[in-house]
Design an enzyme around this catalytic site. Structure first.
Site, short mmCIF file in Angstrom:
data_model
loop_
_atom_site.label_atom_id
_atom_site.label_comp_id
_atom_site.label_asym_id
_atom_site.label_seq_id
_atom_site.Cartn_x
_atom_site.Cartn_y
_atom_site.Cartn_z
N GLU A 27 0.84 -1.21 0.00
CA GLU A 27 0.00 0.00 0.00
C GLU A 27 0.87 1.25 0.00
O GLU A 27 1.83 1.34 0.76
CB GLU A 27 -0.90 -0.04 1.24
CG GLU A 27 -2.30 0.40 0.99
CD GLU A 27 -3.07 -0.50 0.02
OE1 GLU A 27 -3.15 -0.15 -1.18
OE2 GLU A 27 -3.60 -1.53 0.46
N ASP A 30 3.14 2.05 -4.89
CA ASP A 30 3.21 2.17 -6.37
C ASP A 30 3.82 3.50 -6.82
O ASP A 30 4.74 3.52 -7.65
CB ASP A 30 1.86 1.87 -7.06
CG ASP A 30 0.71 2.77 -6.67
OD1 ASP A 30 0.85 3.59 -5.73
OD2 ASP A 30 -0.36 2.67 -7.32
N ASP A 164 -3.96 0.60 -9.88
CA ASP A 164 -5.37 0.30 -10.11
C ASP A 164 -5.69 0.05 -11.59
O ASP A 164 -6.29 -0.98 -11.92
CB ASP A 164 -6.26 1.41 -9.52
CG ASP A 164 -6.03 1.57 -8.03
OD1 ASP A 164 -5.37 0.71 -7.44
OD2 ASP A 164 -6.51 2.56 -7.46
C1 GLA Z 1 -5.08 4.41 -4.40
C2 GLA Z 1 -4.29 4.72 -5.66
C3 GLA Z 1 -3.22 3.67 -5.92
C4 GLA Z 1 -2.38 3.39 -4.70
C5 GLA Z 1 -3.27 3.18 -3.47
C6 GLA Z 1 -2.48 3.03 -2.19
O1 GLA Z 1 -5.83 3.27 -4.59
O2 GLA Z 1 -5.17 4.78 -6.76
O3 GLA Z 1 -2.43 4.08 -7.02
O4 GLA Z 1 -1.45 4.40 -4.49
O5 GLA Z 1 -4.18 4.23 -3.30
O6 GLA Z 1 -1.74 1.87 -2.23
#
Ligand code: GLA
Length: 366
Positions: A27, A30, A164
């Site tokens: 988490e 990315d 995502d």
């Molecule tokens: C959101 C963002 C992702 C990632 C998460 C945390 O979902 O869209 O790119 O950074 O938060 O892990």
């Protein structure tokens, strides 16, 4: 008469879908060039679409207000609501050289908004899949994911990472997608057959563009410049003493990212070894790090996690997604997911007064 015909007076010629996702571990790694391990959830977004011969776009969302709204290709302007994703997809595809005319589209989604389960990437990916089919665009799943991130970063104004759109576009139900967010190398890992995943939405919605997410990104960049690295990904657990010497709260933010990256790699090993206790322990450590170091949890989510951990059938539980609300993911003994989730929901609702929703396992009765 179906909704599309009723709204637009003609039939849809194309139907496309994209699933939401739950991140198992990794988490806030990315956008730091690190590792993630998400999988798809059964809830998905469906787009029905028919091309038009002019430059007009008419679109409605059954899941939101159901009312059609319109814009003209080339004249997209941010409105700060869901139609921005549609405008952003149209603008981004055309800027990337893909030829589109106008279209009528109807959106239907069972991915709850603000739940940390990627309703926005599911919408971007489903719409791009529908447009690809309608206009015969030469666009593979990987390119589509990269464009999906641009929609959010450049048009919607959310500085989200690549996880995502990548998992919504490349993922597969029953498999985890390991992604290196720096090299973009990725592969699928089978999920264990003898464990259940449970996903429970706390009922407290997050808002990414509300600033907290972008503030965490800025803190990571601050830590990078003090440490003299381009991305926190370049650091390993051996660098933790240097990280500890950073000023508060940058030391905590960087420690979360460094330890979380290491946990993703350990989680892949645990998956391959079928070591569910180890995997669950990594989920727990990930949550504690998000709560104490990255500080993206909230009281309701911590309550859900604590209640879940009180159930002996639960191997591990953690906040999933961007945080500041949203959902938790649990790894539980095979065959017990439905019962664990129901008990958890009941105690949570009693203690918090909030209404929780069980997303996984899906409700087969509805
Ligand atoms: C959101 C963002 C992702 C990632 C998460 C945390 O979902 O869209 O790119 O950074 O938060 O892990």
């Amino acid at each position: 008469m179906d909704d599309f015909v009723q709204l637009f007076g003609r039939v849809a010629t194309v139907v496309a879908h994209a699933h939401g996702r739950v991140n198992l571990i990794g988490e806030h790694t990315d956008y730091n060039g690190g590792f993630v391990l998400p999988t798809l959830i059964p809830q998905r977004t469906t787009i029905q679409l028919a091309p038009r011969s002019d430059d007009h776009v008419r679109v409605a969302s059954v899941s939101l207000d159901g009312k059609p709204t319109a814009f003209v290709l080339g004249a997209e302007a941010r409105r700060h609501d869901w139609v921005d994703y549609v405008q952003g997809v149209a603008r981004t595809l055309r800027n990337a050289g893909y030829c589109l005319s106008g279209f009528d589209a109807l959106i239907q989604s069972s991915v709850p908004v603000g739940s940390g389960l990627s309703s926005s990437a599911a919408l971007d990916v489903a719409l791009m899949r529908a447009l690809r089919q309608a206009f015969q665009l030469d666009l593979d799943a990987f390119q589509l994911a990269l464009l999906g991130q641009r929609v959010e970063n450049e048009f919607v104004g959310a500085q989200v990472g690549i996880m995502d759109p990548m998992v919504c576009s490349l993922g597969r139900e029953g498999w985890a997608l390991f992604l290196d967010a720096q090299s973009l190398q990725n592969h699928l890992e089978p999920l264990p057959a003898n464990a259940d995943l449970v996903v429970v939405n706390s009922g407290v919605a997050h808002r990414h563009s509300a600033g907290d997410y972008n503030a965490r990104r800025a803190e990571c960049e601050g830590a990078c410049s003090l440490l003299g690295v381009g991305k926190l990904r370049e650091l390993s657990e051996a660098d933790l003493p240097r990280v500890a010497a950073l000023p508060e709260p940058l030391n905590r933010r960087a420690r979360h990212v460094v330890t979380e990256n290491a946990r993703v790699l350990k989680a892949v090993e645990a998956l391959r070894d079928g070591d569910l206790h180890r995997l669950g322990q990594l989920f727990n450590e990930s949550h504690d790090s998000q709560r104490d170091d990255y500080q993206v949890s909230i009281a309701e989510i911590d309550l859900l996690v604590d209640l879940a951990r009180g159930d002996e059938r639960v191997y591990g539980a953690r906040l999933t997604g961007g945080g500041f609300g949203g959902s938790i993911v649990l790894l539980v003994r095979g065959g017990t997911g439905r019962d664990c989730a129901a008990r958890l929901r009941a105690s949570y609702e009693q203690q918090s007064g909030c209404k929780a929703t069980i997303l996984v396992p899906p409700d087969v009765s509805s």
